[in-house]
Every structure is written in structure tokens, then in C-alpha cells.
Design an enzyme around this catalytic site. Structure first.
Site, short mmCIF file in Angstrom:
data_model
loop_
_atom_site.label_atom_id
_atom_site.label_comp_id
_atom_site.label_asym_id
_atom_site.label_seq_id
_atom_site.Cartn_x
_atom_site.Cartn_y
_atom_site.Cartn_z
N LYS A 218 41.28 96.99 50.10
CA LYS A 218 42.34 96.03 49.81
C LYS A 218 43.05 96.32 48.49
O LYS A 218 42.60 97.14 47.69
CB LYS A 218 41.77 94.60 49.81
CG LYS A 218 41.44 94.09 51.20
CD LYS A 218 41.02 92.63 51.18
CE LYS A 218 40.78 92.10 52.59
NZ LYS A 218 40.33 90.69 52.59
N ARG A 252 32.38 92.90 55.03
CA ARG A 252 33.27 93.33 56.11
C ARG A 252 33.98 94.60 55.64
O ARG A 252 34.76 94.55 54.68
CB ARG A 252 34.26 92.22 56.44
CG ARG A 252 35.23 92.54 57.57
CD ARG A 252 36.16 91.34 57.81
NE ARG A 252 37.12 91.59 58.86
CZ ARG A 252 38.31 92.18 58.69
NH1 ARG A 252 38.66 92.58 57.47
NH2 ARG A 252 39.13 92.36 59.70
#
Length: 273
Positions: A218, A252
């Protein structure tokens, strides 16, 4: 505090153990791997590799939620994810999560056999979602999110927002030991607030539910290291180690093997007698 969570046919023990949720995006436009796994055959091949690398749960998404994403209709999202879910469930014995915040997509996924609903809006986008999950009896992951990163007392307000998601879950008759919470790195937060979230993960333990951290590739990492998506593995591994140290039960991630090894090494240091 919840001590175990049942997802599909598997029970996950909570405490001194971090499990790996693998990401499979059945989308043409996800920020990291858009378009790679939307064909069922390609998806099956990739899932097989992730299982060999040590994945515990598979998370399938049909709509990109990257910054500036285009929202899909329920029909479009269903058309993307259901063939992939059905192919995976027919071939592999692994808990499967569906990443959606729309109750119609969740219903279709439940009919296809999914084991967990991963709602990035924490039951706050679709008023029917809590009831759909509650009636199905499946587990869920509820993520913190806001439309704007406007806070006065950041960590405390994130906790309060997650408490609101838990109240919605209770109203929908979702059993508490079927709930995982995600503090929402990358959702409704500035870069500094994302860093603060990871730094203060232990604060969310007060909510009494297992925690999931989702930071893989991210912008949290891209901005900190000034690196493109394809070069964010090392940064992701650091956040995974932080998740283990601070007691998160799930991470995740995209890169299974590397994250599994980082978890194993960290757990060996922390818990080996």
C-alpha cells in the site's frame, strides 16, 4: 477476548499466532495486480501456489478499492467473483473470504460457498449487510473507514468507529466470536495516520476481537520508502513483523512465502522456549 474464530471448516486459535490471508483480485484495475487473476484458470494456478507457500485463508475481491476507484454495480461485481469462487471451492479445501461491502454481492457469494465477508466499510455502507451476515452464520472482517481523514483524537476515534461497527453487528445478530476487526490502513487516513495506526496496533486489542492488518504494497509503504508498487515487499514485511509483535491474528498480503517466513521467524523469537 475471543480465543478462537471459526472460518469455514477451520478453527483459528487466537493468541501468539498470526495467520496469512492471501489476496486474489478478480479485477482489471486493482492497484497491485489488476487483471492478472480474473480468468478462473489463472486464478486456480495462483491459488495453488499460494497454498504451497503457506496461505491460511484466501480473500477474493471483484472491485478495486484503490484511491479514486470506480464503483461497480452489484451485477458487475457478482459476474467477476462468482465464477472464480465456484472454481476455487470445487478444487481447494481452504476458507474463502469475499471482499465486498454490498449485501447483494455478499448473498451471491454465500450461495457460492464463501466462508467470510470482508467489509471495508465495517457494515456502514449497506444497511442490509449486518443482517445478511448474521443470518448466514459466517464470519466477517469489519474494517475501519471514513470518507474524510478528519479527526481530533485519532486513535480514540478509530476505536469509537469500530465500536459502532460492533454495535451494528450485534443488531444484525452476528455472533461476537465470528468477528475480526481491521483498523483500516489505507482507508480514510492520511499517510501519517496510517503510520500511527501500525504504531498503535495494541490499542485496538481493547475491543476484544482478533485483529487483521492489511498493509501489503500500500501507499503507506510507497510514501515512506518512495517506491513503486512492485518494490514494496520489504516494507510490507516490516509491517507484518510489527503485526506479530503487537498481537494481530491475521495479515492480508500478496506475497505469501516471504510473509509466512517473516511471521515464523518473529514467532520463534517471541515464543520459542
Amino acid at each position: 477476548m475471543v480465543t478462537r474464530v471459526k472460518i469455514g471448516g477451520r478453527e483459528f486459535q487466537i493468541g501468539n499466532k498470526t495467520y496469512v490471508m492471501g489476496i486474489l483480485n478478480a479485477t482489471p484495475d486493482s492497484f497491485s495486480d489488476g487483471g492478472r487473476w480474473k480468468e478462473p484458470d489463472k486464478a486456480l494456478f495462483h491459488v495453488e501456489k499460494m497454498l504451497k507457500d503457506g496461505m491460511d485463508i484466501l480473500d477474493i475481491g471483484g472491485e478495486s478499492t484503490r484511491p479514486g476507484y470506480t464503483m461497480l454495480s452489484e451485477e458487475e461485481e457478482i459476474a467477476r467473483v462468482i465464477p472464480v469462487i465456484e472454481a476455487i471451492k470445487s478444487r481447494f479445501d481452504i476458507p474463502v473470504s469475499l471482499d465486498t461491502y454490498k449485501s447483494g454481492v455478499a448473498k451471491a457469494g454465500l450461495e457460492a460457498g464463501i466462508d467470510l465477508i470482508n467489509d471495508i466499510w465495517g457494515l456502514k455502507y449497506d444497511p442490509k449487510m449486518a443482517q445478511v451476515i448474521g443470518e448466514s452464520g459466517v464470519s466477517c472482517c469489519l474494517t475501519h473507514n471514513r470518507t474524510e481523514p478528519d479527526y481530533r483524537n485519532f486513535i480514540q476515534e478509530v476505536i469509537q468507529d469500530l465500536e459502532e461497527s460492533l454495535r451494528l453487528a450485534e443488531q444484525g445478530k452476528i455472533v461476537r466470536d465470528r468477528i475480526i476487526l481491521d483498523p483500516g490502513v489505507g482507508f480514510g487516513k492520511t499517510h501519517e495516520q496510517n503510520l500511527q495506526t501500525v504504531r498503535n496496533l495494541e490499542a485496538f486489542q481493547s475491543l476484544g476481537c482478533p485483529l487483521l492488518l492489511g498493509t501489503s504494497r500500500k501507499s503507506l509503504i510507497g510514501l515512506a520508502l518512495d517506491l513503486p508498487v512492485a518494490e514494496r515487499l520489504e516494507g510490507t514485511l516490516v509491517t507484518t513483523v510489527m503485526a506479530v509483535i503487537k498481537g494481530c491474528s491475521f495479515v492480508r498480503v500478496h506475497d505469501i512465502k516471504e510473509n509466512v517466513r517473516a511471521i515464523q521467524m518473529t514467532e520463534a523469537i517471541l515464543y520459542h522456549e
